[in-house]
Design an enzyme around this catalytic site. Structure first.
Site, PDB file in Angstrom:
ATOM      1  N   GLU A  56       0.858  -1.191   0.012  1.00  0.00           N
ATOM      2  CA  GLU A  56       0.014   0.078   0.077  1.00  0.00           C
ATOM      3  C   GLU A  56       0.734   1.282   0.070  1.00  0.00           C
ATOM      4  O   GLU A  56       0.757   1.975   0.767  1.00  0.00           O
ATOM      5  CB  GLU A  56      -1.094   0.101   1.231  1.00  0.00           C
ATOM      6  CG  GLU A  56      -1.783  -1.224   1.143  1.00  0.00           C
ATOM      7  CD  GLU A  56      -2.935  -1.191   2.279  1.00  0.00           C
ATOM      8  OE1 GLU A  56      -2.735  -0.458   3.162  1.00  0.00           O
ATOM      9  OE2 GLU A  56      -3.908  -2.155   2.051  1.00  0.00           O
ATOM     10  N   GLU A  65      -4.719  -8.876  -0.826  1.00  0.00           N
ATOM     11  CA  GLU A  65      -4.839  -8.745   0.381  1.00  0.00           C
ATOM     12  C   GLU A  65      -6.343  -8.375   0.574  1.00  0.00           C
ATOM     13  O   GLU A  65      -6.869  -7.521  -0.157  1.00  0.00           O
ATOM     14  CB  GLU A  65      -4.359  -7.816   1.096  1.00  0.00           C
ATOM     15  CG  GLU A  65      -4.326  -7.804   2.743  1.00  0.00           C
ATOM     16  CD  GLU A  65      -3.555  -6.420   3.437  1.00  0.00           C
ATOM     17  OE1 GLU A  65      -2.289  -6.228   3.243  1.00  0.00           O
ATOM     18  OE2 GLU A  65      -4.240  -5.602   4.055  1.00  0.00           O
TER      19      GLU A  65
END
Ligand SMILES: *[C@@H]1O[C@H](CO)[C@@H](O)[C@H](O)[C@H]1NC(C)=O
Ligand SMILES: *[C@@H]1O[C@H](CO)[C@@H](O)[C@H](O)[C@H]1NC(C)=O
Ligand SMILES: *[C@@H]1O[C@H](CO)[C@@H](O)[C@H](O)[C@H]1NC(C)=O
Ligand SMILES: *[C@@H]1O[C@H](CO)[C@@H](O)[C@H](O)[C@H]1NC(C)=O
Ligand SMILES: *[C@@H]1O[C@H](CO)[C@@H](O)[C@H](O)[C@H]1NC(C)=O
Length: 520
Positions: free
Chosen positions: A254, A359
């Site tokens: 991220e 994820e």
């Protein structure tokens, strides 16, 4: 006498195997008020599920439902007759799409610590539940390189000496030795197919970062671009030497978190332009020029909205970076706000690159006050709908987040607690399988690596459809169709060529149906 006995035994085995289904150990049901059920595994019992290879002319059905069914198995026969069903789903195996890489979950420090808190028998049950032939047959795992928020402390490799650009002190963390590597070894013992592991850095050691901290606004100091590439190579070498070969790496978890200061846990901010530069000049050449040159390089690894920008920005500023990139990773957390059509911006322009869901978890938003919601069918349904969307928009796999968490949804050093398909209760020495566990299994168990997605379409007269669906041709030469019925109980017609299958669909249920491809 002996040979006659043998023949009798053989005939008996043949007869029982073609006529009856292999018996599964059913879910030890624990109903949860206002929710669906969880299945309890203790030191003497854990449910399992065996895939039956469909006999010629038949189809095998597996159903899990809000009402509490878990992989309920039955067999039907194909027929030439039209059914009277109002809904028909047509299969077209000649229309083929993406190849599947796999499904799995994540070996975080927290998952491995929870797993290790169970007795050896329960540890074995947990691993078998996910990875064995009597379980979900997961074939992928994601794991952090060093710490993530799902650790009991923030850490990275080679934290000291400070400013050690040559990484002279890169070695295992206690978490690797005590928890993660033993969990991998246990997984390898039961898995029947190679486990493809994706490894990801959340944060490098603070001395490489502009803010010299694990979290907050940060970027990589330019003088450590090559060091951060070497950091990844060192990890590949170290884990490989420990008997845990890595299949792919992502280019930082991220990366927009550290640009916008979005997360109170380990992060490293990257603009896409700088990321392109780092891949082109450092990471790409380092990996491709090493003994790990076949390791997949997966960029992105952030929410859906960022997907179109990675390749566009790199194409503009660092086109050579694309030569090093095998695919994009994407996370789950904004999927209810960003439709999956966004994937077309990559799959249509760069068909040679894959997109992998790396994820997902439920309960992550601040307004979701119950982090672990035992027995929630809604959370299973969210997973299911998302997996359908991703697969039907050509993603090659779907990796869940923590394989197991404790009752609070941790441990997590940054208090970022969330839900998991398996919740471990160390004090009672048991674990429970959430509806999300079965949601994953309806895909992972029946769609092995190298399956190819095929067309499945619905003919419906006028009603808005409450069905979600996807279908695959598998390397076992079977066709697998997966259907979610969001409405009330009904029967539908599944049509393959001229043959019809009457499929009973429970209310609010997911059904996987498998049959031999060659039967037309
Ligand atoms: C374990 O679960 C099984 C099935 O639910 C139950 O019969 C048994 O009593 C449990 N054993 C223990 C030790 O709790
Ligand atoms: C198909 O239809 C024929 C004629 O109506 C009937 O005899 C037969 O039992 C049907 N087969 C199945 C499998 O429903
Ligand atoms: C190497 O790392 C370990 C663990 O962080 C640390 O205790 C040790 O002091 C480091 N060695 C040097 C020479 O900095
Ligand atoms: C790192 O950031 C955290 C939270 O922002 C803060 O509490 C901590 O003091 C910082 N550590 C250092 C070494 O600056
Ligand atoms: C690849 O490695 C060789 C030998 O270690 C070295 O000579 C060469 O410069 C490297 N090439 C790149 C592109 O890093």
């Amino acid at each position: 006498m002996v040979s006659v006995m043998k023949i009798f035994a053989l005939v008996f085995i043949l007869f029982t195997h073609t006529k009856y289904l292999c018996a599964d150990k059913p879910c030890a049901v624990r109903p949860i008020e206002k929710q669906s059920v969880v299945c309890v595994c203790n030191s003497t019992y854990c449910d399992d599920v065996i895939r039956n290879h469909p006999a010629y002319g038949t189809f095998v059905i597996y159903t899990s439902s809000q009402s509490g069914l878990r992989f309920k198995k039955s067999v039907g026969h194909w027929s030439d007759n039209l059914t009277s069903s109002k809904t028909t789903l047509y299969l077209d195996p000649s229309k083929q799409y993406q190849r599947i890489e796999g499904f799995g979950g994540s070996v975080t420090d927290s998952a491995a610590i929870n797993w290790r808190s169970l007795s050896p028998v329960l540890q074995d049950y947990l691993i078998k539940s996910y990875f064995s032939e009597n379980g979900l047959e997961y074939n992928m795992v994601r794991t952090p390189i060093g710490g993530s928020d799902f650790s009991v402390r923030p850490y990275a490799y080679n934290e000291l000496p400070w400013g050690d650009a040559r990484l002279t002190n890169f070695t295992f963390s206690p978490e690797d030795i005590l928890y993660k590597i033993p969990m991998f070894k246990s997984i390898f013992k039961v898995a029947k197919t190679p486990i493809h592991i994706v490894a990801t850095t959340w944060s490098p050691p603070p001395w490489m970062k502009t803010n010299q901290n694990y979290s907050g606004f940060s970027q990589l100091k330019p003088e450590y671009y090559q060091t951060y590439a070497d950091y990844h190579l060192k990890f590949l070498e170290m884990y490989n030497a420990a008997g845990v070969p890595i299949w792919g790496i992502t280019t930082t978890n991220e990366p927009i978190n550290g640009i916008f200061g979005l997360a109170p846990f380990n992060s490293l901010g990257w603009t896409m332009r700088e990321m392109g530069k780092w891949i082109e000049q450092n990471l790409g050449p380092t990996i491709r020029n090493s003994t790990f040159s076949n390791v997949k390089i997966i960029t992105g690894d952030d929410q859906r909205l960022t997907i179109p920008y990675w390749f566009n920005v790199m194409l503009t500023y660092h086109p050579k970076a694309l030569d090093y990139i095998d695919g994009l990773g994407v996370h789950y957390y904004t999927d209810k706000f960003v439709p999956p059509q966004i994937f077309d911006t990559v799959t249509l322009t760069h068909p040679e690159k894959f997109i992998l869901a790396t994820e997902a978890c439920e309960g992550s938003f601040p307004w979701e006050t119950q982090k672990v919601l035992l027995g929630s069918w809604n959370r299973a349904k969210s997973y299911i709908i998302d997996i359908f969307q991703d697969l039907n928009f050509n993603l090659v796999g779907w990796i869940d987040w923590n394989l197991c968490l404790d009752k609070k949804g941790g441990p997590n050093w940054a208090s970022n607690y969330v839900d998991s398909p398996i919740i471990v209760d160390k004090d009672r020495q048991e674990f429970v399988k959430q509806p999300m566990f079965y949601a994953m299994g309806h895909f992972s168990k029946f769609v092995p690596r190298d399956s190819v997605r095929i067309e499945i379409t619905e003919k419906q007269s006028f009603l808005p459809s409450s069905l979600h669906k996807t279908a695959f041709l598998t390397p076992r030469n079977t066709i697998v169709a997966i259907i979610y019925n969001d409405g009330s109980e009904r029967t539908i017609d599944l049509q393959n060529g001229k043959r019809h299958a009457m499929l009973p669909l429970e209310a609010h249920s997911i059904t996987t149906v498998e049959f031999s491809h060659t039967y037309r």
